[in-house]
Design a protein around this motif. Sequence first.
Motif, short mmCIF file in Angstrom:
data_model
loop_
_atom_site.label_atom_id
_atom_site.label_comp_id
_atom_site.label_asym_id
_atom_site.label_seq_id
_atom_site.Cartn_x
_atom_site.Cartn_y
_atom_site.Cartn_z
N ARG A 267 59.15 56.27 66.82
CA ARG A 267 58.46 55.00 66.54
C ARG A 267 58.28 54.18 67.81
O ARG A 267 57.24 53.54 68.00
N GLU A 268 59.28 54.18 68.69
CA GLU A 268 59.17 53.44 69.93
C GLU A 268 58.09 54.02 70.82
O GLU A 268 57.31 53.29 71.46
N GLU A 269 58.01 55.36 70.89
CA GLU A 269 56.98 56.01 71.68
C GLU A 269 55.60 55.70 71.11
O GLU A 269 54.65 55.43 71.86
N MET A 270 55.45 55.71 69.80
CA MET A 270 54.17 55.39 69.16
C MET A 270 53.79 53.93 69.41
O MET A 270 52.61 53.63 69.61
N ARG A 271 54.81 53.05 69.40
CA ARG A 271 54.52 51.64 69.67
C ARG A 271 53.97 51.45 71.07
O ARG A 271 53.00 50.72 71.29
N LYS A 272 54.61 52.12 72.05
CA LYS A 272 54.15 52.02 73.44
C LYS A 272 52.74 52.59 73.59
O LYS A 272 51.90 52.04 74.31
N ARG A 273 52.47 53.72 72.90
CA ARG A 273 51.14 54.34 72.97
C ARG A 273 50.09 53.44 72.36
O ARG A 273 48.98 53.30 72.89
N LEU A 274 50.46 52.78 71.24
CA LEU A 274 49.54 51.85 70.59
C LEU A 274 49.22 50.68 71.51
O LEU A 274 48.05 50.25 71.60
N GLU A 275 50.24 50.15 72.20
CA GLU A 275 49.99 49.06 73.14
C GLU A 275 49.03 49.50 74.24
O GLU A 275 48.14 48.74 74.63
N SER A 276 49.22 50.73 74.73
CA SER A 276 48.35 51.25 75.80
C SER A 276 46.91 51.39 75.31
O SER A 276 45.96 50.99 76.00
N LEU A 277 46.75 51.97 74.11
CA LEU A 277 45.40 52.16 73.55
C LEU A 277 44.74 50.82 73.25
O LEU A 277 43.52 50.66 73.43
N THR A 278 45.55 49.85 72.79
CA THR A 278 45.01 48.52 72.50
C THR A 278 44.48 47.87 73.77
O THR A 278 43.40 47.26 73.78
N ALA A 279 45.24 48.03 74.88
CA ALA A 279 44.80 47.47 76.17
C ALA A 279 43.52 48.15 76.66
O ALA A 279 42.59 47.49 77.15
N GLU A 280 43.44 49.50 76.48
CA GLU A 280 42.24 50.23 76.87
C GLU A 280 41.03 49.79 76.04
O GLU A 280 39.92 49.63 76.57
N ALA A 281 41.27 49.60 74.73
CA ALA A 281 40.18 49.18 73.86
C ALA A 281 39.69 47.78 74.23
O ALA A 281 38.49 47.49 74.22
N LYS A 282 40.65 46.90 74.58
CA LYS A 282 40.27 45.54 74.98
C LYS A 282 39.44 45.57 76.26
O LYS A 282 38.42 44.86 76.37
N PHE A 283 39.85 46.42 77.22
CA PHE A 283 39.10 46.54 78.46
C PHE A 283 37.70 47.11 78.21
O PHE A 283 36.70 46.63 78.77
N ALA A 284 37.62 48.13 77.33
CA ALA A 284 36.32 48.74 77.00
C ALA A 284 35.41 47.73 76.31
O ALA A 284 34.20 47.68 76.56
N LYS A 285 35.99 46.91 75.43
CA LYS A 285 35.19 45.89 74.73
C LYS A 285 34.64 44.87 75.73
O LYS A 285 33.47 44.44 75.60
N MET A 286 35.49 44.48 76.70
CA MET A 286 35.01 43.54 77.72
C MET A 286 33.84 44.14 78.47
O MET A 286 32.83 43.45 78.75
N GLY A 287 33.94 45.45 78.81
CA GLY A 287 32.84 46.11 79.49
C GLY A 287 31.60 46.16 78.64
O GLY A 287 30.47 45.93 79.11
N GLY A 288 31.79 46.48 77.35
CA GLY A 288 30.65 46.53 76.43
C GLY A 288 29.98 45.18 76.28
O GLY A 288 28.75 45.07 76.24
N ASP A 289 30.82 44.13 76.17
CA ASP A 289 30.27 42.78 76.04
C ASP A 289 29.47 42.39 77.28
O ASP A 289 28.41 41.73 77.20
N ALA A 290 29.99 42.81 78.46
CA ALA A 290 29.29 42.49 79.71
C ALA A 290 27.93 43.20 79.77
O ALA A 290 26.92 42.61 80.19
N ILE A 291 27.91 44.46 79.34
CA ILE A 291 26.63 45.21 79.34
C ILE A 291 25.65 44.57 78.38
O ILE A 291 24.46 44.41 78.69
#
Length: 334
Positions: A267-291
């Motif tokens: 569960r701890e490993e999944m939590r850390k992976r979810l945090e990482s994916l959430t950060a990547e998704a947030k960064f991708a959304k910022m890029g998409g919004d900029a485009i």
Amino acid sequence: LGDVYKRQFYQVTASVFKLKLTRDTLLICLPDYLTITERDIPSPKEPSNFVMAVRKRVLNSVVKGVSQPGFERIIEIALDCKGTACTLVLEMFSDGNILLLGPERIIDVLYRRGEWKDRTLKRGLEYAYPPSKASPLESAPDMISLNGRNTLMAGILSQVSLSPKYLEEALIRAGMDPRSKSEPPQEMRALIIQKMAEVCSEGKYFLYRDDSDSPAGLSVCVLSKNKGMAYEECDSLSKMIDTLCEPPLSGEAAEERQAEAKSDAIREEMRKRLESLTAEAKFAKMGGDAIYAHYDDVSRAIGFVRESLKKGMGEKEISMAVSKIGGGAGFEFR
């Protein structure tokens, strides 16, 4: 008091039991200790015949009181079992025992049967306390002697109910050698009795630690022989015992704890992976919004790059030109 007891009695191992009340869990480790615990102690899924017998009799009982007869290593839990008075007896000596007594103090449920010189434990017989020793708070001067033993400490222990380490401390405080083979003078006997009472009533709870900072012992008073050891003072006896004493677990319970630990790690490993994916998704959304916000500029830049490539322009030259179109934006070729 007043806690309702609802089938929450479990046997963890041959010597470890737990009794869950409304608010607390009483951990019983025969014959060493019992304490209110904050630990989550896993239990076997299938209850033993003894556990089933206890549960059957005390279902929906109400705890009316908890007492210790004299200075015996016995705890009695008074229960109101649907209008009938019962007593759950915990014997914390020898191998330890658990008994359920009826209103006439007749044994009804018994964990260990036994027969000794002074008493017999068997269903249907009246419950008898073991031969008692004197309380250290009520000792008489004639008990403070060799009493036919090789040392003064052994002689006193044959008459007085006190842990050896606390009697040793009382003798040290009185200026006596615990290994003395001589009878103490009368005035010294009175001082030893005074020091035994002092040790028993100090009301401090010390958890000692070794050089590696691991728990190494406990005491309810200052121990002279532990001078210099690291320690922490606990605010209650239960907290001190629960910190130091890890109950042994059955094979099944130990496997369950290992499985829980493995699940926690996953569960701890999944939590850390979810945090990482959430950060990547947030960064991708910022890029998409900029485009999206500069869609026309991006379209013109892409069209310009395609036309420039057809004309044979180099990547560096194209990137410099695109930066002028997009207000400083770069263009990476892949």
